[in-house]
Design an enzyme around this catalytic site. Structure first.
Site, short mmCIF file in Angstrom:
data_model
loop_
_atom_site.label_atom_id
_atom_site.label_comp_id
_atom_site.label_asym_id
_atom_site.label_seq_id
_atom_site.Cartn_x
_atom_site.Cartn_y
_atom_site.Cartn_z
N HIS A 237 0.84 -1.20 0.00
CA HIS A 237 0.00 0.00 0.00
C HIS A 237 0.88 1.25 0.00
O HIS A 237 1.90 1.31 0.70
CB HIS A 237 -0.90 0.03 1.23
N CYS A 306 0.31 1.84 -5.80
CA CYS A 306 -0.66 2.67 -6.51
C CYS A 306 -0.15 4.10 -6.68
O CYS A 306 0.65 4.59 -5.89
CB CYS A 306 -1.99 2.71 -5.76
#
Length: 338
Positions: A237, A306
């Site tokens: 993440h 991301c």
């Protein structure tokens, strides 16, 4: 003695004024209610008496002839209730404010005046909806940006400690690992990152628990770090849930990336970066990843996350090449020695 003396005393023992040669002027008795100036009342039946009474009553607004006469005069002037309609309503309002009981009609009128209209009720309801929505959004943002990190850091720290304890006691042997099972520790010294590596890239089992996941299942399966050639690919993440890869975009060529296992330290040097690519571009984790600048098989590492921050629209890729394999028995590599 030349002073005058009374010739006789009256019946009350006082001196008679006849001996003084004149009668003293009349002095009215002191008014019990006031000592202010007043006009002496003229004799009854005189013309001045009638005109004076009329002028006095008209100036003061009080009708002569006693209380009953004044009541009749008030009714004739102001109507049946003794006052003008406007004055009556004003008096009723004053009575309502002063606590006096209101008539039923006046009470209903005031209740209708106090009742909010439809527009006011609608605006209040819309305002309450906006406030409630804002509070819920604030709580959600707080949960995502703060609480998920707190919980994920705690879980990752616990897994790291468990790994180190197992390695020290020899309870965990290298080999195949179950999805969600931790098997290594990732160090990025320049970013102050120390995070456990688990098998698989499941959000629930791995990534949301603050760990980094190894692409080790299905068509996206990549090599382990001890393989002679291959690409050891990891996902993590960038925001929330521990956000271990939040700042990997700040890595520079030559920065160390270290993978610690039960028996070995594997040291990589950062070599290249792909700032933006589509999530479907799986070629970045090929054995010889496309876009990395590598042209031949080797021992590589790939970090994926991301981008932009707080979205999952695109992917950011960082590549590195192994430069050292060091047994744990020889101590930490230079990249981890402070």
């Amino acid at each position: 003695m030349t002073a005058l003396r009374p010739e006789r005393e009256d019946s009350y023992g006082g001196a008679s004024y006849a001996s003084y040669g004149s009668v003293p002027p009349y002095e009215p008795p002191i008014d019990d209610e006031t000592v202010g100036l007043r006009i002496p009342a003229p004799a009854v039946g005189s013309p001045r008496s009638a005109s004076g009474a009329s002028s006095v009553s008209s100036a003061s607004g009080v009708a002569p002839g006693g209380r009953a006469a004044r009541r009749k005069a008030a009714k004739r002037r102001h109507g049946r209730h003794g006052g003008a309609p406007g004055a009556s309503r004003a008096a009723s309002r004053e009575d309502g404010r002063s606590g006096a009981p209101l008539s039923r009609v006046e009470a209903r009128r005031q209740a209708r005046a106090r009742k909010p209209g439809a527009a006011v009720v609608a605006s209040r309801a819309i305002g309450e909806v906006f406030i409630t929505t804002g509070v819920l959004m604030l709580l959600f943002v707080t949960y995502q940006l703060w609480w998920t990190n707190v919980r994920a850091h705690a879980q990752a720290d616990k897994e790291t400690s468990s790994l180190q304890d197992d390695w020290a006691s020899g309870r965990r042997a290298p080999g195949e690992f179950e999805p969600g099972q931790g098997f290594a520790i990732l160090h990025i010294p320049s970013l102050d990152v120390v995070v456990p590596i688990a098998e698989g890239i499941s959000n629930k089992k791995v990534l949301d628990r603050g760990m980094v996941g190894h692409y080790g299942e299905g068509p996206l399966k990549t090599a382990m770090p001890d393989a002679k050639t291959g690409n050891f690919a990891l996902a993590g993440h960038r925001n929330t849930h521990g956000e271990p890869f939040r700042y990997i975009n700040k890595l520079e060529q030559g920065d160390a990336i270290v993978v610690e296992t039960q028996d070995e330290y594997y040291v990589y040097k950062m070599s290249s970066m792909l700032p933006v690519t589509a999530p479907s571009n799986t070629s970045v984790i090929d054995p010889v990843p496309k876009g990395s600048g590598f042209t031949a098989p080797g021992r590589y590492i790939t970090l994926t996350t991301c981008t932009p921050e707080f979205t999952s629209k695109y992917r950011l890729i960082v590549w590195g090449k192994m430069v050292e394999e060091r047994p744990r028995s020889k101590g930490k590599p230079d990249a981890l020695v402070e």
